[in-house]
Motif scaffolding. Structure first.
Motif: not given
Ligand code: ASP
Ligand code: MG
Length: 410
Positions: A1-2, A34
């Motif tokens: 996850m960003a 994200h």
């Protein structure tokens, strides 16, 4: 996850349909897990429309009111995009610049960001919301609305990405990245998949219109990777240009691109006293008037006098000339003159650092075309020349070819 900051420019949000398409894209990114913060510009044409209104009512009115008016374009888009997301079942919340508290200085119409409050944004992200922030605007210490200069939403996006320590700042626009030069001038210009922030800084400051220069400066200073992509490509893995740290780039070409800028004007004073403090005396008042100076050349003095030439943005030519010629008279200078039909062409590439003879090849190419060079400036990674505007396209085309940048050559 960003954590990803995405910025959508004016054409990307230019109609209700485009806004729906942007909302769909945001939802796809969100579904990949994200966290998404979005910065939007005003719908295309809107800022120009507001400028025309201002000009029709009172063009010489106070800068504070200009910014009150200009900042409204982005406020419309954040609301519309939030509504579009809401309509598709995605929780979103809009923020104007002052609501975020994008704190700026008080230079209306070209304010600089000083600080961004991230607490509320972080809380909303933790709540799973998509955050939509109005680009191009902030608030000064006295609570006045400020704007950041044309193209300023790019800077909002990068500054937010830095403040939130995002993994990447994606700039969605109507082109799929940066090219070796403007494809409208050279149709065979090559798409550049990766370039360094330093090269981009030179490409941007030299006039490549893809990103606002301040945004690139910000990104360079804080090592924030920027990815330029087209919002008109439905594919999420579409072609893009990643602008990143030099260390992260394998291919070190000598010349990465040919940048140019038509919006230049040149000013010259001759016969000013050749004594300490003269550059300060001439350029101090120009800078006090908030006029940015680009290239500066001072000649070797003779007979205790010297000549001084510099370039400014064409929009600021008249004002700069007025200031300069008044100073010239005070100092007893011989002449004060200017020319606003000039242009700047630059070759850019980090590989120049370790290659001699690049400037020579550039001058040889221009000489062959019979193009006169008026000024030259160099840095480690670029060589720029000022030429008559009428030769600009010829210069760009011949340099692009001479340095092997045409797509069909390599
Ligand atoms: N709407 C502003 C402009 O047109 C800011 C931006 O789009 O970045 O310059
Ligand atoms: Mg823009």
């Amino acid at each position: 996850m960003a954590l990803i900051v995405q910025k959508y420019g004016g054409t990307s949000v230019g109609s209700a349909e485009r806004i729906q398409a942007v909302a769909d894209r945001i939802i796809r990114w969100k579904q990949k897990g994200h966290d998404i913060v979005v910065v939007v510009s005003a719908m295309s044409g809107e800022t120009n429309r507001l400028l025309k209104l201002i000009a029709a009512v009172n063009p010489k009115g106070s800068a504070r009111e200009h910014d009150v008016i200009l900042s409204t374009g982005e406020q419309v888009t954040i609301g519309l995009l939030s509504l579009a997301l809401e309509g598709k079942g995605c929780a979103a919340k809009s923020y104007t610049g002052p609501q975020v508290k994008v704190l700026t200085d008080n230079s209306f119409s070209k304010a600089r960001i000083l600080d961004i409050e991230d607490k509320a944004l972080r809380a909303d992200l933790a709540d799973g919301k998509v955050i939509i922030v109005a680009g191009f605007q902030g608030v000064d210490g006295d609570g006045n609305i400020t704007t950041l200069g044309r193209g300023g939403s790019d800077t909002t996006a990068v500054a937010l990405a830095v403040a939130l320590k995002a993994d990447e700042c994606q700039i969605y626009t109507d082109v799929d990245g940066v090219y070796s030069t403007d494809p409208r001038v050279v149709p065979s210009a090559r798409h550049i998949p990766r370039l360094s922030l330093e090269e981009m800084l030179e490409m941007a400051s030299q006039g490549s219109k893809v990103l606002q220069i301040r945004a690139v400066e910000f990104a360079h200073k804080y090592h924030m990777p920027i990815r330029v992509l087209s919002s008109f490509d439905e594919n999420d893995d579409c072609k893009s240009t990643l602008v990143t740290r030099e260390e992260d780039i394998m291919e070190k070409v000598v010349v990465r691109g040919v940048a140019f800028n038509r919006d230049e004007a040149q000013l010259t004073v001759t016969g000013v006293p050749d004594e300490p403090g003269i550059a300060y005396k001439i350029l101090g008042p120009i800078s006090d008037a908030n006029i940015e100076v680009d290239m500066i050349v001072q000649n070797v003095g003779s007979d205790n006098t010297t000549d001084f030439t510099f370039t400014v943005h064409r929009n600021e030519y008249e004002q700069a000339k007025e200031i300069l010629c008044a100073l010239a008279q005070e100092m007893g200078a011989r002449t004060c003159a200017g020319d606003n039909k000039i242009a700047k062409v630059s070759i850019v590439g980090v590989g120049m650092r370790s290659h001699a003879g690049v400037a020579r090849d550039m001058f040889a190419t221009l000489a062959k075309e019979g193009i006169n060079i008026r000024m030259i400036s160099t840095s480690e990674i670029k060589v720029s020349v000022v030429i008559d505007e009428k030769y600009l396209e010829l210069a760009v085309r011949s340099l692009h070819e001479a340095f092997g940048l045409d797509a069909d050559i390599t």
